[in-house]
Design an enzyme around this catalytic site. Structure first.
Site, PDB file in Angstrom:
ATOM      1  N   VAL A 169       0.838  -1.200   0.000  1.00  0.00           N
ATOM      2  CA  VAL A 169       0.000   0.000   0.000  1.00  0.00           C
ATOM      3  C   VAL A 169       0.873   1.250   0.000  1.00  0.00           C
ATOM      4  O   VAL A 169       0.570   2.226  -0.697  1.00  0.00           O
ATOM      5  CB  VAL A 169      -0.960  -0.001   1.194  1.00  0.00           C
ATOM      6  CG1 VAL A 169      -1.869   1.220   1.144  1.00  0.00           C
ATOM      7  CG2 VAL A 169      -1.802  -1.277   1.203  1.00  0.00           C
ATOM      8  N   ASP A 170       1.961   1.242   0.748  1.00  0.00           N
ATOM      9  CA  ASP A 170       2.903   2.363   0.702  1.00  0.00           C
ATOM     10  C   ASP A 170       3.446   2.548  -0.713  1.00  0.00           C
ATOM     11  O   ASP A 170       3.561   3.675  -1.204  1.00  0.00           O
ATOM     12  CB  ASP A 170       4.071   2.108   1.657  1.00  0.00           C
ATOM     13  CG  ASP A 170       3.765   2.525   3.085  1.00  0.00           C
ATOM     14  OD1 ASP A 170       2.900   3.396   3.284  1.00  0.00           O
ATOM     15  OD2 ASP A 170       4.390   1.973   4.004  1.00  0.00           O
ATOM     16  N   VAL A 171       3.804   1.448  -1.362  1.00  0.00           N
ATOM     17  CA  VAL A 171       4.373   1.528  -2.705  1.00  0.00           C
ATOM     18  C   VAL A 171       3.344   2.093  -3.688  1.00  0.00           C
ATOM     19  O   VAL A 171       3.652   2.979  -4.496  1.00  0.00           O
ATOM     20  CB  VAL A 171       4.860   0.144  -3.163  1.00  0.00           C
ATOM     21  CG1 VAL A 171       5.339   0.195  -4.610  1.00  0.00           C
ATOM     22  CG2 VAL A 171       5.982  -0.355  -2.249  1.00  0.00           C
TER      23      VAL A 171
ATOM     24  N   SER B  10       2.852   5.771  -3.102  1.00  0.00           N
ATOM     25  CA  SER B  10       3.970   6.571  -3.617  1.00  0.00           C
ATOM     26  C   SER B  10       3.796   6.841  -5.104  1.00  0.00           C
ATOM     27  O   SER B  10       4.088   7.945  -5.589  1.00  0.00           O
ATOM     28  CB  SER B  10       5.303   5.866  -3.357  1.00  0.00           C
ATOM     29  OG  SER B  10       5.545   4.813  -4.274  1.00  0.00           O
TER      30      SER B  10
END
Length: 369
Positions: free
Chosen positions: A156-158, A161
């Protein structure tokens, strides 16, 4: 670019922009720095592998935002920047005079990107694992008989981003026409929901949340892992022609004529019987043998590998998946996009904490007023 972000989603976004030529100044807490500098093992010669994965080609300055003198330096950086990126808790930078309104008053052309876990009205901390849990990703990951599971990377962070990069570049492009900056907001929950694709569509179309299917696809068959004599083979037949070639390569020429398997909807409805037929043939040989057979038959299939074998495959395909940043830094994953005229070439090692303190204070942090 003034980078006030920490951990992963923000730093990955700013690293991508650094790859593309932006001068990225990473603002870090004195003596501590980004949280991920302490996230190990594994460790590198200078810090953690986690930190180095998201912070190459940046400049690092230590600023204590609770110190009025350092706060003035930070305000000057934001006041001169084309882009500001932050992922502080809601209201935290506003209280210090570094929120969007204050920065934009001083710097009307700024593209100011705020990254949060759950949007501007929530104070919940935005950790990837938490968002995977409450955002439904864990509910569709793993086998039906197993508990919900996280994905094996902070996905989810990726994804967030990448949404941040898209939003920043879109705002910069719009600025060339209007001359004005704007506030770009992304949050982990929205990025996750936007990435659920067909699984989100299943819920919206039926009102019923999808469940876990392990390695099987809810709408395609065979599109899963299948057992061979010595391990698992990933098979991805996206249309009837591919299935027909698979059946012929396995010596099951009459299988596509069976009404249970003639079309994809029929194969999905009779998946258990289909898997039994396919695995009865596949168990006659090992995975590598079948990979060769199916490649020659133009059937999408491959051995279930690991991260190391993935890098080896990319290298064999000429994709040059890794780049060297010198003797004092670990190798890095190459920027994933190729450009015919302007390839990414200026890869620089991640900065030591505060490495550029003097340079930034004397060169970049002058007042813009």
């Amino acid at each position: 670019m003034a980078d006030f972000s920490r951990v992963l989603a923000g730093p990955l976004a700013t690293m991508t922009l650094a790859d593309l030529g932006a001068t990225v100044i990473k603002i870090e807490r004195p003596h501590v720095g980004d949280d991920t500098r302490q996230w190990g093992p594994p460790w590198t010669a200078a810090t953690s592998a986690y930190f180095e994965a998201a912070n190459r080609s940046k400049l690092s300055v230590e600023l204590d935002l609770d110190d009025p003198r350092d706060l003035e330096v930070a305000a000057n950086l934001a006041g001169r920047a084309d882009v500001v990126v932050e992922n502080f808790r809601a209201g935290s930078l506003d209280a210090r005079g570094l929120g969007y309104d204050a920065v934009a008053e001083r710097n009307p052309g700024v593209v100011y990107c705020s990254i949060s876990g759950f949007g501007p009205d929530s104070s919940l901390p935005g950790y990837d694992f938490l968002v995977q849990a409450v955002g439904g990703l864990m509910s569709i990951t793993g086998h039906a008989q197993s508990p919900p599971s996280k994905v094996g990377v902070a996905l989810v962070d990726v994804l967030t981003s990448k949404d941040a990069v898209a939003g920043i570049l879109t705002a910069l492009l719009e600025r060339t026409t209007s001359g004005r900056g704007q506030h770009v907001r992304v949050n982990l929950l929205s990025s996750l929901l936007g990435s659920l694709a067909n699984q989100a569509a299943t819920y919206l179309a039926t009102g019923t949340p999808p469940g876990r299917l392990g390695n099987q696809h809810p709408s395609i068959a065979p599109y899963e892992t299948l057992e061979c004599a010595d391990g698992q083979l990933a098979v991805a037949c996206g249309n009837d022609a591919q299935f027909q070639r698979l059946a012929e390569a396995l010596g099951l020429r009459t299988l596509p004529e069976d009404d249970r398997f003639r079309t994809n909807p029929a194969r999905v409805a009779h998946r258990a019987e289909l898997v039994q037929e396919l695995e009865s043939a596949l168990r006659r040989a090992d995975v590598d043998t079948w990979v060769g057979v199916l490649e020659r038959a133009d059937v999408p299939a491959g051995r279930v590998g690991d991260v190391g074998s993935a890098f080896e495959l990319a290298a064999r395909l000429g994709l040059q998946p890794r780049v060297s940043l010198g003797d004092d830094a670990m190798d890095q994953v190459r920027h994933p996009v190729t450009y015919s005229r302007t390839p990414v070439q200026d890869y620089r090692r991640p900065p030591r904490l505060g490495e550029h303190n003097a340079l930034i204070r004397t060169t970049y942090a002058r007042s813009s007023s």
